[in-house]
Design an enzyme around this catalytic site. Sequence first.
Site, short mmCIF file in Angstrom:
data_model
loop_
_atom_site.label_atom_id
_atom_site.label_comp_id
_atom_site.label_asym_id
_atom_site.label_seq_id
_atom_site.Cartn_x
_atom_site.Cartn_y
_atom_site.Cartn_z
N HIS A 101 48.97 139.61 -17.52
CA HIS A 101 48.43 139.14 -16.29
C HIS A 101 47.25 139.98 -15.78
O HIS A 101 47.16 141.14 -16.21
CB HIS A 101 49.28 139.63 -15.19
N TYR A 125 53.51 137.07 -6.96
CA TYR A 125 53.19 135.68 -7.11
C TYR A 125 53.32 134.88 -5.88
O TYR A 125 53.58 133.63 -5.90
CB TYR A 125 54.05 135.26 -8.28
N ASN A 155 52.39 133.72 -21.49
CA ASN A 155 51.12 134.00 -21.69
C ASN A 155 50.61 135.46 -21.75
O ASN A 155 49.46 135.77 -21.64
CB ASN A 155 50.28 133.14 -20.81
N GLU A 183 47.05 143.46 -5.43
CA GLU A 183 48.06 143.62 -6.64
C GLU A 183 48.08 145.09 -6.96
O GLU A 183 49.31 145.76 -7.08
CB GLU A 183 47.62 142.95 -7.79
N LYS A 188 52.95 141.39 -19.99
CA LYS A 188 54.12 140.68 -19.29
C LYS A 188 55.41 141.03 -20.25
O LYS A 188 55.03 141.50 -21.62
CB LYS A 188 53.96 139.33 -19.26
P1 DAT Z 1 46.98 133.28 -14.24
O1 DAT Z 1 47.93 133.97 -14.71
O2 DAT Z 1 45.69 132.68 -15.25
O3 DAT Z 1 46.09 133.88 -12.78
P2 DAT Z 1 47.94 131.58 -12.42
O4 DAT Z 1 47.78 132.61 -11.33
O5 DAT Z 1 47.38 130.09 -12.06
O6 DAT Z 1 47.32 131.81 -13.81
O7 DAT Z 1 49.58 131.37 -12.35
C1 DAT Z 1 50.43 132.56 -12.48
C2 DAT Z 1 51.27 132.38 -13.92
O8 DAT Z 1 52.03 131.39 -13.59
C3 DAT Z 1 50.62 131.98 -15.14
O9 DAT Z 1 50.22 133.23 -15.64
C4 DAT Z 1 51.51 131.33 -15.67
C5 DAT Z 1 52.32 130.77 -14.85
N1 DAT Z 1 51.86 129.10 -14.64
C6 DAT Z 1 50.71 128.62 -13.99
N2 DAT Z 1 50.57 127.51 -13.96
C7 DAT Z 1 51.76 127.00 -14.69
C8 DAT Z 1 52.22 125.76 -14.84
N3 DAT Z 1 51.30 124.49 -14.85
N4 DAT Z 1 53.27 125.57 -15.59
C9 DAT Z 1 53.87 126.57 -15.72
N5 DAT Z 1 53.73 127.90 -15.33
C10 DAT Z 1 52.33 128.01 -14.91
MG MG Z 2 46.58 134.40 -11.20
#
Ligand code: DAT
Ligand code: MG
Length: 149
Positions: free
Chosen positions: A115, A49, A112, A126, A9
């Site tokens: 991805h 997303y 974080n 994706e 990212k």
């Molecule tokens: P991942 O990236 O582990 O698959 P995800 O698909 O649930 O996680 O979410 C996509 C991204 O969105 C994640 O990398 C960071 C952000 N995100 C997820 N939950 C969040 C939250 N509660 N607050 C802020 N950002 C969040």
């Molecule tokens: Mg995800």
Amino acid sequence: MERTYLMVKPDGVQRGLVGEIISRFEKKGLKIVGLKMLRIPREMAETHYGEHKGKPFFGPLVDYITSSPVVAMVLEGKDAVSVAREMMGATNPLKAAPGTIRATYGMDIGRNIIHGSDSPESARREIGIFFRPEELTDYSRAVEGWIYE
Ligand code: DAT
Ligand code: MG
């Protein structure tokens, strides 16, 4: 063999972690079959997303992922999706298992670093968003027999 979609990212690129991160996957034995840098257009980010549309973090997430270039890649290997997810660690770097990429390099859920697809179905979706079929390369590595029995 399974394929997964991964991307370093914007924070990972800005912080100079691209080599470090790709190196971890290479050393593990996953095969790079697609690799490029791009600045994600807003519409592409919203598609990628899409499952999070309507959630409070969706806007900031799209702003962040489009704010600076990412490094996108497709990796191939046995159980590549779950292997890569394990190596990444939990979504929140402060909750991620020690030694994982997010635990090692991250401090905030909104920064974080990386991805990775969460299932083979998401991976197919994706990969289709970020790569044209001709951008993925089929080749075999001489070392294959030293990685898989
Ligand atoms: P991942 O990236 O582990 O698959 P995800 O698909 O649930 O996680 O979410 C996509 C991204 O969105 C994640 O990398 C960071 C952000 N995100 C997820 N939950 C969040 C939250 N509660 N607050 C802020 N950002 C969040
Ligand atoms: Mg995800």
